[in-house]
Design a protein around this motif. Structure first.
Motif, PDB file in Angstrom:
ATOM      1  N   CYS B  14       0.821  -1.201   0.000  1.00 49.81           N
ATOM      2  CA  CYS B  14       0.000   0.000   0.000  1.00 49.81           C
ATOM      3  C   CYS B  14       0.851   1.245   0.000  1.00 49.81           C
ATOM      4  O   CYS B  14       0.556   2.220   0.653  1.00 49.81           O
ATOM      5  CB  CYS B  14      -0.930  -0.034   1.200  1.00 49.81           C
ATOM      6  N   THR B  15       1.951   1.201  -0.729  1.00 48.87           N
ATOM      7  CA  THR B  15       2.793   2.377  -0.849  1.00 48.87           C
ATOM      8  C   THR B  15       2.147   3.360  -1.806  1.00 48.87           C
ATOM      9  O   THR B  15       1.220   3.028  -2.522  1.00 48.87           O
ATOM     10  CB  THR B  15       4.153   1.985  -1.435  1.00 48.87           C
ATOM     11  N   LEU B  16       2.660   4.567  -1.810  1.00 54.06           N
ATOM     12  CA  LEU B  16       2.186   5.549  -2.776  1.00 54.06           C
ATOM     13  C   LEU B  16       2.524   5.078  -4.175  1.00 54.06           C
ATOM     14  O   LEU B  16       3.590   4.536  -4.410  1.00 54.06           O
ATOM     15  CB  LEU B  16       2.897   6.886  -2.547  1.00 54.06           C
ATOM     16  N   ASN B  44      -6.269  -8.186  -6.979  1.00 49.56           N
ATOM     17  CA  ASN B  44      -6.523  -7.022  -7.820  1.00 49.56           C
ATOM     18  C   ASN B  44      -7.690  -6.279  -7.184  1.00 49.56           C
ATOM     19  O   ASN B  44      -8.746  -6.879  -6.954  1.00 49.56           O
ATOM     20  CB  ASN B  44      -6.880  -7.505  -9.240  1.00 49.56           C
ATOM     21  N   PRO B  45      -7.511  -5.000  -6.867  1.00 47.33           N
ATOM     22  CA  PRO B  45      -8.618  -4.263  -6.259  1.00 47.33           C
ATOM     23  C   PRO B  45      -9.899  -4.309  -7.092  1.00 47.33           C
ATOM     24  O   PRO B  45     -10.978  -3.994  -6.584  1.00 47.33           O
ATOM     25  CB  PRO B  45      -8.080  -2.832  -6.151  1.00 47.33           C
ATOM     26  N   GLU B  47     -11.460  -6.703  -7.678  1.00 45.92           N
ATOM     27  CA  GLU B  47     -12.354  -7.641  -6.975  1.00 45.92           C
ATOM     28  C   GLU B  47     -13.391  -6.927  -6.121  1.00 45.92           C
ATOM     29  O   GLU B  47     -14.490  -7.432  -5.905  1.00 45.92           O
ATOM     30  CB  GLU B  47     -11.536  -8.579  -6.084  1.00 45.92           C
ATOM     31  N   LEU B  48     -13.019  -5.740  -5.627  1.00 48.59           N
ATOM     32  CA  LEU B  48     -13.972  -4.977  -4.816  1.00 48.59           C
ATOM     33  C   LEU B  48     -15.166  -4.568  -5.673  1.00 48.59           C
ATOM     34  O   LEU B  48     -16.303  -4.528  -5.210  1.00 48.59           O
ATOM     35  CB  LEU B  48     -13.290  -3.742  -4.219  1.00 48.59           C
ATOM     36  N   TRP B  49     -14.899  -4.256  -6.948  1.00 50.33           N
ATOM     37  CA  TRP B  49     -15.982  -3.903  -7.879  1.00 50.33           C
ATOM     38  C   TRP B  49     -16.787  -5.153  -8.242  1.00 50.33           C
ATOM     39  O   TRP B  49     -17.999  -5.111  -8.342  1.00 50.33           O
ATOM     40  CB  TRP B  49     -15.403  -3.260  -9.142  1.00 50.33           C
ATOM     41  N   GLY B 127     -14.200   8.265  -6.648  1.00 48.34           N
ATOM     42  CA  GLY B 127     -14.081   8.288  -5.191  1.00 48.34           C
ATOM     43  C   GLY B 127     -15.369   7.848  -4.519  1.00 48.34           C
ATOM     44  O   GLY B 127     -15.819   6.726  -4.687  1.00 48.34           O
ATOM     45  N   GLU B 128     -15.985   8.770  -3.764  1.00 43.01           N
ATOM     46  CA  GLU B 128     -17.191   8.442  -3.005  1.00 43.01           C
ATOM     47  C   GLU B 128     -18.369   8.117  -3.930  1.00 43.01           C
ATOM     48  O   GLU B 128     -19.276   7.379  -3.565  1.00 43.01           O
ATOM     49  CB  GLU B 128     -17.593   9.601  -2.084  1.00 43.01           C
ATOM     50  N   LYS B 130     -19.978   6.199  -6.553  1.00 43.07           N
ATOM     51  CA  LYS B 130     -19.700   4.886  -7.133  1.00 43.07           C
ATOM     52  C   LYS B 130     -20.620   4.596  -8.303  1.00 43.07           C
ATOM     53  O   LYS B 130     -21.792   4.950  -8.288  1.00 43.07           O
ATOM     54  CB  LYS B 130     -19.831   3.816  -6.067  1.00 43.07           C
ATOM     55  N   TYR B 215      -8.492  -2.342 -13.495  1.00 38.72           N
ATOM     56  CA  TYR B 215      -8.336  -1.435 -12.346  1.00 38.72           C
ATOM     57  C   TYR B 215      -7.180  -0.509 -12.671  1.00 38.72           C
ATOM     58  O   TYR B 215      -6.078  -0.971 -12.951  1.00 38.72           O
ATOM     59  CB  TYR B 215      -8.038  -2.229 -11.071  1.00 38.72           C
ATOM     60  N   GLN B 219      -5.767   5.931 -10.826  1.00 39.66           N
ATOM     61  CA  GLN B 219      -7.037   6.573 -10.520  1.00 39.66           C
ATOM     62  C   GLN B 219      -7.739   5.921  -9.337  1.00 39.66           C
ATOM     63  O   GLN B 219      -8.704   6.474  -8.810  1.00 39.66           O
ATOM     64  CB  GLN B 219      -7.974   6.499 -11.734  1.00 39.66           C
ATOM     65  N   GLY B 220      -7.266   4.717  -8.958  1.00 38.87           N
ATOM     66  CA  GLY B 220      -7.938   3.992  -7.896  1.00 38.87           C
ATOM     67  C   GLY B 220      -9.364   3.633  -8.271  1.00 38.87           C
ATOM     68  O   GLY B 220     -10.248   3.559  -7.429  1.00 38.87           O
ATOM     69  N   GLU B 221      -9.582   3.412  -9.565  1.00 35.59           N
ATOM     70  CA  GLU B 221     -10.930   3.108 -10.054  1.00 35.59           C
ATOM     71  C   GLU B 221     -10.875   1.951 -11.039  1.00 35.59           C
ATOM     72  O   GLU B 221      -9.870   1.758 -11.719  1.00 35.59           O
ATOM     73  CB  GLU B 221     -11.528   4.321 -10.788  1.00 35.59           C
TER      74      GLU B 221
END
Lengths: 202, 271, 103
Positions: B14-16, B44-45, B47-49, B127-128, B130, B215, B219-221
């Motif tokens: 979880c580094t920058l 892979n994040p 998975e959250l989606w 972000g918030e 979704k 992913y 963008q974290g999206e």
């Protein structure tokens, strides 16, 4: 053999390798306009094509005959305006900023900020900058290799101002002709290419 | 400190982003991303989606209070396995060629009775805020992992969609004279350090198309093909491409058909 | 209500290998939005893992952790079938707890 037949023949061999041969879509501009909406400065009129864009679209950027090639270059060379004061070279440091800046004219960009030239997206320039693209030729040591003969300067100016003046259907934007860069910005880019002190020539 | 604490080994990925993707000169962006990806293992994040998408798929909603489990994505009601690998395709009921996203809009409005304005309110998450469409797309696309892309282009409307997409691909416009082809019709080229897929070839189209949705770490999206196309066109200095429009679906059809036979590996993880 | 975490906990010999994906904006408080306004800080400050009533891991986090964090650690003392519970807390008073069975 007439030239239109030759154009078609060439398109057939140069078309996409996996293509199921496509019928040309009639009135593509109108179809596109119906599928897009204005977004800030990126308005629908940007989908209208000038003569050069039309020709290069039809040819899929492969210019098959010297006739067509000359037609495009002649048309575009006529648009090139030399600097008002006759001096081609500005400030290489300002030119480096223009060459490194990728923003400008996108719907997401601030129209109040100067547009970038984004030269590094496609060209190698200063040997110290590793993050360069390869869509265009390397311009490393540009001035060092060519000197500053007036004909050399005029040619380079013409390529920056309107790439299609010498390279028909080039991938390179026509920076002066399309109003992407100001005269001063183009002079600064010229200095970045030619100035002996510029990192491009180290 | 407890005894157990001493055994804790932290493998924090979880580094920058900036720190983990700073590029040594000889490392290509692909290698840097592969290294970053390796830190995640198989995670892979996206998975959250997928999780959120699965819930949205199975929950009865809308004025008809039904789930999407009766939604026909082309392989029969509720069949999602391999469905994404066969899209876009012609749908009899709508009389249209549809990609996954536009087909989901059809199911959510017609089948569930959700208002179209609500379905299309957040096309792309931020972000918030979704996006349901991105989440469901991720869930459905993941069910095609390992499936071969199969676009037979049998129906006349599918052929027309391909032809439109191909024409748009080569259409030069805007202040910069850019077409899709400007960046994507030669092999082995880069923009800055980013390698560009040659989308006119089978190999290039497969490499690109099989890895969307993705992913986007920067963008974290999670992003879908509709987003990918809109953002390419934004960079071409063109106006806003309409979500689910014939041009969006035509371009998707052009890419999907060129990628025919490729093995789906999405959602993937990208820069 | 925050989105669920994706947690995997697998025995590797006598060690439990834990992998967690969390859904969180992780706003640093220093980013500006399109209008140039600062987006307020909103990030996870604490992550705890509990197994059989014992805290097996506790981490203090700050704004330098990425959006949608991926977090992995290993601990001894767990066994197949045990429940592992993960909780995060953030600067806005938000919290989320999810539980998995070690396998």
């Amino acid at each position: 053999m007439n030239s239109s037949f030759r154009v078609t023949a060439l398109l057939l061999c140069m078309g996409p390798l996996v293509s199921v041969l496509a019928e040309p879509v009639p009135d593509l501009t109108a179809t596109l306009k119906a599928a897009f909406t204005d977004k800030r400065q990126a308005t629908l009129d940007r989908l209208d094509q000038d003569e050069t864009q039309k020709l290069c679209t039809q040819l899929r950027d492969q210019v098959p005959t010297s006739e067509l090639s000359q037609k495009i270059t002649r048309m575009n060379l006529a648009t090139v305006k030399p600097p008002a004061d006759g001096k081609y070279l500005g400030d290489w440091k300002a030119g480096e900023v223009v060459a490194s800046t990728g923003t400008g004219l996108q719907s997401s960009d601030d129209p109040a900020k100067p547009n970038g030239g984004n030269c590094y997206a496609c060209h190698e320039l200063a040997p110290t900058e590793m993050a360069y693209g390869t869509l265009g030729p390397s311009l490393k040591h540009y001035g060092k290799l060519r000197g500053q003969d007036p004909a050399v300067l005029a040619y380079a100016w013409s390529m920056v101002y309107n790439s299609n003046s010498y390279a028909p259907c080039s991938n390179m934007p026509r920076f002066g002709h399309r109003g992407i860069l100001t005269e001063q910005q183009m002079k600064d880019v010229m200095a970045y290419l030619f100035d002996a002190a510029s990192p491009v020539n180290q | 400190m407890s005894v157990q604490d001493r055994y804790i080994s932290l493998v924090a990925a979880c580094t920058l982003l900036g720190a983990s993707l700073s590029l040594p000169a000889e490392q290509t962006s692909e290698e840097a991303i592969a290294e970053y990806h390796a830190m995640f293992g198989d995670e892979n994040p996206a998975e959250l989606w997928q999780l959120r998408g699965e819930e949205l798929w199975k929950t009865p909603r809308g004025s008809r209070q039904v789930s999407l489990e009766a939604c026909d994505l082309g392989k029969g009601p509720g069949v999602i396995a391999g469905a994404y690998a066969e899209l876009p395709r012609w749908f009899e009921d709508t009389g249209k060629v549809q990609d996954l996203e536009s087909r989901l809009v059809t199911c959510m409005t017609n089948l569930q009775g959700l208002p179209e304005s609500e379905v299309l309110a957040v096309k792309f998450g931020d972000g918030e805020q979704k996006s349901e469409l991105e989440a469901i797309t991720a869930y459905v696309a993941a069910a095609s992992r390992g499936s071969r892309i199969t676009i037979p282009l049998d129906h006349a409307a599918e052929k027309a969609a391909y032809a439109l997409g191909e024409s748009v691909f080569f259409y030069r416009a805007g202040p910069h004279d850019f077409a899709c082809a400007t960046c994507h019709s030669e092999s082995g080229k880069r923009i800055r350090l980013q390698t560009l897929p040659q989308l006119t070839t089978s190999e290039g189209a497969q490499a690109a198309y099989t890895r969307w949705p993705a992913y986007r770490v920067s963008q974290g999206e999670l992003r879908t093909m509709e987003w990918r196309l809109q953002d390419c066109l934004r960079q071409q200095r063109l106006p806003q491409l309409t979500y689910g429009s014939d041009v969006a679906i035509g371009l998707t059809m052009y890419l999907a058909r060129n990628a025919n036979g490729g093995e789906m590996a999405a959602p993937s993880i990208k820069r | 209500m925050p989105d669920p975490m994706r947690i995997r906990a697998v025995m590797m010999g006598d060690v439990v290998d834990v992998k967690i994906l969390m859904s969180h904006v992780m706003e640093t408080g220093q980013r500006k939005n399109a209008d140039g306004d600062l987006v307020p800080a909103h990030y996870i400050t604490e992550v705890t893992a509990t197994c059989k009533g014992k805290t097996v891991m506790k981490a203090g986090w700050g704004p330098s952790v990425s959006k949608n964090p991926y977090f992995s650690f290993r601990f001894k003392g767990g066994a197949k079938g045990d429940k592992l519970s993960i909780t995060w807390k953030d600067t806005a008073g938000g919290t989320r707890t999810d539980e998995v069975t070690i396998n």
